[in-house]
Design a protein around this motif. Structure first.
Motif, PDB file in Angstrom:
ATOM      1  N   ILE A 139       0.355  12.785 -10.647  1.00 29.93           N
ATOM      2  CA  ILE A 139       0.508  11.331 -10.657  1.00 29.93           C
ATOM      3  C   ILE A 139      -0.427  10.702 -11.686  1.00 29.93           C
ATOM      4  CG2 ILE A 139       1.287  11.227  -8.265  1.00 29.93           C
ATOM      5  CD1 ILE A 139      -1.558  10.175  -7.557  1.00 29.93           C
ATOM      6  N   LEU A 154      -2.329   2.142  -0.651  1.00 28.14           N
ATOM      7  CA  LEU A 154      -2.389   2.343  -2.099  1.00 28.14           C
ATOM      8  C   LEU A 154      -3.688   3.032  -2.463  1.00 28.14           C
ATOM      9  CD1 LEU A 154      -1.273  -1.208  -3.325  1.00 28.14           C
ATOM     10  CD2 LEU A 154       0.162   0.820  -3.023  1.00 28.14           C
ATOM     11  N   ASP A 155      -3.635   3.922  -3.466  1.00 27.27           N
ATOM     12  CA  ASP A 155      -4.877   4.461  -3.999  1.00 27.27           C
ATOM     13  C   ASP A 155      -5.488   3.405  -4.932  1.00 27.27           C
ATOM     14  OD1 ASP A 155      -3.765   4.751  -6.587  1.00 27.27           O
ATOM     15  OD2 ASP A 155      -3.670   6.930  -6.505  1.00 27.27           O
ATOM     16  N   HIS A 195       6.757   6.042  -3.810  1.00 27.84           N
ATOM     17  CA  HIS A 195       5.642   6.459  -2.971  1.00 27.84           C
ATOM     18  C   HIS A 195       5.766   7.957  -2.708  1.00 27.84           C
ATOM     19  CE1 HIS A 195       8.688   5.480   0.191  1.00 27.84           C
ATOM     20  NE2 HIS A 195       8.195   6.593   0.747  1.00 27.84           N
ATOM     21  N   ASN A 215      -1.065   3.620  -6.749  1.00 26.47           N
ATOM     22  CA  ASN A 215      -0.052   4.590  -6.321  1.00 26.47           C
ATOM     23  C   ASN A 215       0.121   4.472  -4.814  1.00 26.47           C
ATOM     24  OD1 ASN A 215       0.481   6.102  -8.863  1.00 26.47           O
ATOM     25  ND2 ASN A 215      -1.707   6.535  -8.687  1.00 26.47           N
ATOM     26  N   CYS A 274      -5.574   3.076  -7.933  1.00 28.75           N
ATOM     27  CA  CYS A 274      -4.782   2.833  -9.139  1.00 28.75           C
ATOM     28  C   CYS A 274      -3.384   2.315  -8.818  1.00 28.75           C
ATOM     29  CB  CYS A 274      -4.725   4.105  -9.983  1.00 28.75           C
ATOM     30  SG  CYS A 274      -6.358   4.598 -10.584  1.00 28.75           S
ATOM     31  N   VAL A 316      -3.182   8.046 -13.017  1.00 33.66           N
ATOM     32  CA  VAL A 316      -4.269   7.182 -12.557  1.00 33.66           C
ATOM     33  C   VAL A 316      -4.947   6.577 -13.782  1.00 33.66           C
ATOM     34  CG1 VAL A 316      -4.655   8.404 -10.378  1.00 33.66           C
ATOM     35  CG2 VAL A 316      -5.943   9.100 -12.393  1.00 33.66           C
ATOM     36  N   SER A 323       4.918   0.302 -12.057  1.00 31.98           N
ATOM     37  CA  SER A 323       4.927   0.377 -10.588  1.00 31.98           C
ATOM     38  C   SER A 323       3.521   0.282 -10.012  1.00 31.98           C
ATOM     39  CB  SER A 323       5.623   1.648 -10.106  1.00 31.98           C
ATOM     40  OG  SER A 323       4.890   2.795 -10.457  1.00 31.98           O
ATOM     41  N   GLN A 324       2.498   0.576 -10.798  1.00 27.26           N
ATOM     42  CA  GLN A 324       1.124   0.411 -10.321  1.00 27.26           C
ATOM     43  C   GLN A 324       0.699  -1.059 -10.388  1.00 27.26           C
ATOM     44  OE1 GLN A 324      -0.573   3.262 -13.053  1.00 27.26           O
ATOM     45  NE2 GLN A 324      -0.991   4.693 -11.399  1.00 27.26           N
TER      46      GLN A 324
END
Length: 141
Positions: free
Chosen positions: A10, A120-121, A75, A125, A123, A12, A57-58
């Motif tokens: 993914i 969400l992380d 996701h 995601n 970043c 970041v 999308s982030q």
């Protein structure tokens, strides 16, 4: 059901913050790494965070309605045993992680009943974690 580990890479945009999030908040074991990517043992699967400019999308996730909630798209996540899901929900709450969708039981009393939570992380995601009391319901219609 024997499963093979998946590999997911993914993007970041802040490698240091994402590394701390996955390592400290989730308590994931770190594997190989470089100055631009880090491998993690993501509940038995290989998750790789790669440094990358912010994606659309982030910045603003698209959502689709599911069981009365706006589910972020895209996701990813894992299906955990029920007790492990509950422990993870408590761990995340202990770190004061804001949820996109708070932990709850989706499709209660219906085919496919499952515990779920979204977050969400750092970043942007989106992650979903699920659990089924009856794993035969994973793909039930």
């Amino acid at each position: 059901m024997a499963l093979s580990p998946f590999h997911l890479a993914i993007p970041v945009f802040d490698l240091a913050r994402a590394r701390a999030f996955y390592g400290e908040v989730f308590g994931l074991t770190e594997g190989r790494s470089s100055s631009q990517w880090v491998d993690f043992d993501f509940f038995g699967h290989q998750l790789v965070i790669h440094e990358h400019p912010k994606t659309p999308s982030q910045q603003a996730a698209h959502t689709n309605p599911v069981d009365g909630h706006d589910v972020p798209v895209p996701h990813f996540g894992v299906v955990l045993p029920w007790e492990q899901w509950q422990q993870l929900a408590e761990r995340l709450k202990g770190f004061n992680i804001p949820f996109v969708i708070e932990p709850y039981v989706r499709f209660r009393g219906q085919v496919g009943e499952q515990a779920t939570m979204f977050l969400l992380d750092p970043c942007g995601n989106a992650l979903e974690f699920k659990a089924f009391k009856d794993m035969s319901q994973l793909f039930a219609k």
